[in-house]
Design an enzyme around this catalytic site. Structure first.
Site, PDB file in Angstrom:
ATOM      1  N   LYS A 140      26.608  19.279  -8.254  1.00 21.04           N
ATOM      2  CA  LYS A 140      27.319  18.714  -7.096  1.00 21.04           C
ATOM      3  C   LYS A 140      27.793  19.825  -6.164  1.00 21.04           C
ATOM      4  CE  LYS A 140      31.455  16.110  -5.799  1.00 21.04           C
ATOM      5  NZ  LYS A 140      32.551  15.208  -6.240  1.00 21.04           N
ATOM      6  N   HIS A 270     -15.225   0.369 -14.968  1.00 16.18           N
ATOM      7  CA  HIS A 270     -14.235  -0.375 -14.193  1.00 16.18           C
ATOM      8  C   HIS A 270     -13.331  -1.207 -15.094  1.00 16.18           C
ATOM      9  CE1 HIS A 270     -16.887  -0.091 -10.329  1.00 16.18           C
ATOM     10  NE2 HIS A 270     -16.549   1.081 -10.822  1.00 16.18           N
TER      11      HIS A 270
END
Length: 508
Positions: A140, A270
Site C-alpha cells: 500500500k 477439433h
C-alpha cells in the site's frame, strides 16, 4: 521531490530461506539496518550478520507460540508512514518508530500443506497472519516502501539491489506492489476455497501463466493460465498453441475413460475423436484408430493409454500430426518421433484434474460440475424385446464413453472396440446420424452388426429407423422423451435391441 528511494532499513520475515542469503549479504554490504524475528533472525545471525530483533523495537516478546510477532504499531508505523507527510514525520519522532524502507516476506505454505493431506489443525496453523499483513501494508505504501512478497522474487530483487546500490525507483516499487497484491489475493483465495462448503461463490486464482503465439486465430491474443509442467513432460517440438491445448484437453479427458484397460489409441481433431480403437497391441490400436478417418487425422492430436513402442512410432511417423501424448515412449520410438522437428511429444503424468468446467458467457461465467458419470453395465435398462448380446453390450458401453466426449448433437457407431464413424456437433440428431452413416460408407466400414450411441434421447423413431436400414442392430441412449415408446416400438417391430442409461451427455 525525487521518487527514488535508498534502502536504509529492512524487515525480513520469511518461511523459505533458500536464496535469501545473497540478499542479506548485499544488504549488509550496503550498511542497511536489518530487523527480523524467529527463524529468520536466527538464519541471519548464523550468516554472521548483525540483526535487530523485532522485540527490541516493540518492547514486546513473540507470544502465543509465535502467532504474534510483528503485529505492533511500531512495526506497521515504520512501514506505513508517509515520508512527505509532516504529521507522519512528527509522530515517527514522537513515538520513536524506526523507518522501514524494505519488507521481505515469504508466506507459510498453505496450499502445499493442504495438498499434503495434513490434518485440519496443521493446515490452520499455516494460515499466515503477520506476513500477509506486512505484505499488504508495505505494498500500500509503495511510494516509500519496497515489498518482496515471495521467494520467487528474490533473484529479481537482488538484481535491482546490486545494480543500483540499494536505490529503487517508484516504477520498481509499484511493480513489486502489484506482485504483492497478486500474492496476497491468491493466498486468500486458496484459504477461502479450503473453508467454503456452503456459499455458491466462484473464486479462482492462477499465478502460473503462459503467453501463447496467438488464440484461435492469428489476430487474437492467447494465454494459458495453469501449470502444464505438472501435467506433462514435453520431450520435443514447438510450443503448444491455443487450439493444440483445446485438443490436448479433449484427448486427455477422453483417454481418462480408458486408463488401465487394454491398449487404446485415439486420434482427435477439433476436440472430437475422429479415430478410436482398443486392441491387443498399441500398434494395432493405432492402425485401427487411424482407419476410422485417415483424412481428418491429418494435423490431429494422438493419444495412447500405453507406452508407444518402436513399431507404433514408425507407423505414426508416416502421418503429419501436431501432438503425440502417451504415458511413456521407448528410446527407439522417441528417436523416430523426433524426426519431425515441430511435432510435439508429451509424456502425460498422473495429475488430478479440476472437478468443474468454467467458460465465459455474456458478461459473466458459466460454472458447472464436470461430467464425471461414465455409463456402466449397472446403469442399463433393457427396454426392448430383443436384448443385446454380450459382445453388443461391450460395444454399447464403449460407444457411450466416446459419445460422452463428442460435441452435441452426436451419434457414434462402434463395432469390435473400434470407432467406425461419428456425426459431431450437428443441429439435429438426424443430421448427426446421416453424417455418421456417410463417413462410415466413405471409409469402407460395414455397419451391419455395429452399435449406435446417442448423447441424448430420440424425440421421434426416425433415428432408429434410419440406423436400422444402415445395418445397426443395437442402440444405447439416455431415454427420457415423452415419445420413447415410439422408438421402442420400432425396435421391437424390427428386431433391434435398445438400452437406456438415464443419463444425458450433452457437450456443447
Amino acid at each position: 521531490m525525487s521518487t527514488s528511494k535508498t534502502i536504509k532499513s529492512a524487515l525480513i520475515s520469511v518461511f523459505h530461506k533458500d536464496g535469501l542469503a545473497p540478499i542479506v549479504q548485499k544488504l549488509n554490504e550496503l550498511n542497511v539496518t536489518i530487523y527480523s524475528t524467529g527463524g529468520t533472525e536466527k538464519f541471519i545471525k548464523e550468516l554472521g550478520i548483525d540483526v535487530v530483533p523485532v522485540e527490541d523495537v516493540t518492547s514486546y516478546p513473540s507470544i502465543l507460540g509465535g502467532r504474534v510477532k510483528t503485529l505492533h504499531p511500531k512495526v506497521f508505523g515504520g512501514i506505513l508512514n508517509r515520508q512527505d507527510h509532516p504529521g507522519d514525520v512528527a509522530e515517527m519522532e514522537e513515538y520513536n518508530i524506526p523507518q522501514l524502507d524494505l519488507v521481505i516476506v515469504d508466506l507459510y505454505p498453505f496450499e502445499k500443506t493442504v495438498a499434503s493431506g495434513a490434518a485440519e489443525q496443521d493446515i490452520v496453523e499455516k494460515i499466515d497472519i503477520g506476513g500477509i499483513s506486512l505484505i499488504r501494508a508495505s505494498a500500500k505504501n509503495f511510494k516509500d516502501t519496497f515489498t518482496v512478497s515471495s521467494m520467487e522474487q528474490y533473484d529479481e530483487f537482488l538484481e535491482i539491489l546490486s545494480e543500483n546500490n540499494g536505490e529503487t525507483s517508484l516504477e520498481q516499487r509499484k511493480k513489486f506492489a502489484a506482485k504483492s497484491f497478486n500474492v496476497s489475493s491468491h493466498y486468500d483465495t486458496a484459504i477461502f476455497n479450503y473453508f467454503n462448503e456452503d456459499e455458491v461463490v466462484y473464486k479462482a486464482s492462477e499465478t502460473t501463466s503462459k503467453v501463447l503465439r496467438y488464440g484461435e486465430n492469428p489476430h487474437q491474443k492467447g494465454y494459458f493460465f495453469g501449470d502444464l509442467e505438472a501435467m506433462f513432460d514435453k520431450l520435443h517440438g514447438k510450443e503448444l498453441s491455443y487450439n493444440n491445448l483445446l485438443d490436448v484437453d479433449a484427448a486427455v479427458n477422453l483417454m481418462n475413460e480408458f486408463i488401465g484397460e487394454d491398449p487404446t489409441f485415439a486420434v482427435l481433431k477439433h476436440n472430437n475423436a475422429c479415430g478410436f480403437a482398443q486392441r491387443d497391441t498399441i500398434k494395432q490400436a493405432y492402425l485401427d484408430a487411424l482407419a476410422g478417418d485417415p483424412v481428418s487425422a491429418f494435423g490431429g492430436v494422438l493419444i495412447s493409454n500405453k507406452e508407444i513402442n518402436a513399431e507404433t512410432a514408425a507407423e505414426i511417423h508416416k502421418l503429419f500430426c501436431e501432438v503425440v501424448i502417451a504415458p511413456s515412449y521407448s528410446d527407439d520410438a522417441l528417436s523416430t518421433l523426433k524426426g519431425k522437428k515441430n511435432r510435439v511429444i508429451l509424456v502425460q503424468k498422473s495429475t488430478e484434474l479440476p472437478v468443474q468446467n468454467v467458460r465465459t458467457a455474456l458478461n459473466g461465467l458459466l460454472v458447472q460440475d464436470k461430467d464425471s458419470k461414465t455409463d456402466t453395465l449397472e446403469d442399463l435398462t433393457y427396454v426392448t424385446d430383443r436384448q443385446p448380446s454380450e459382445s453388443e453390450i461391450k460395444d454399447l458401453l464403449f460407444a457411450s464413453k466416446i459419445c460422452k466426449h463428442t460435441k452435441s448433437n452426436t451419434i457414434v457407431f462402434t463395432k469390435n472396440n473400434q470407432l467406425l464413424a461419428s456425426g459431431t456437433g450437428q443441429t439435429s440428431r438426424v443430421d448427426a446420424l446421416n453424417q455418421a452413416i456417410e463417413k462410415a460408407n466413405n471409409f469402407g466400414f460395414d455397419l451391419n452388426g455395429a452399435v449406435m450411441a446417442s448423447d441424448a434421447f430420440f424425440p421421434f423413431p426416425d433415428c432408429v429407423e434410419i440406423a436400422d436400414k444402415a445395418g445397426i442392430k443395437s442402440v444405447i441412449q439416455p431415454g427420457g422423451s415423452i415419445k420413447d415408446q415410439l422408438s421402442i416400438d420400432y425396435c421391437n417391430a424390427n428386431n433391434l435391441s435398445m438400452v437406456m442409461t438415464g443419463t444425458r451427455h450433452f457437450k456443447h
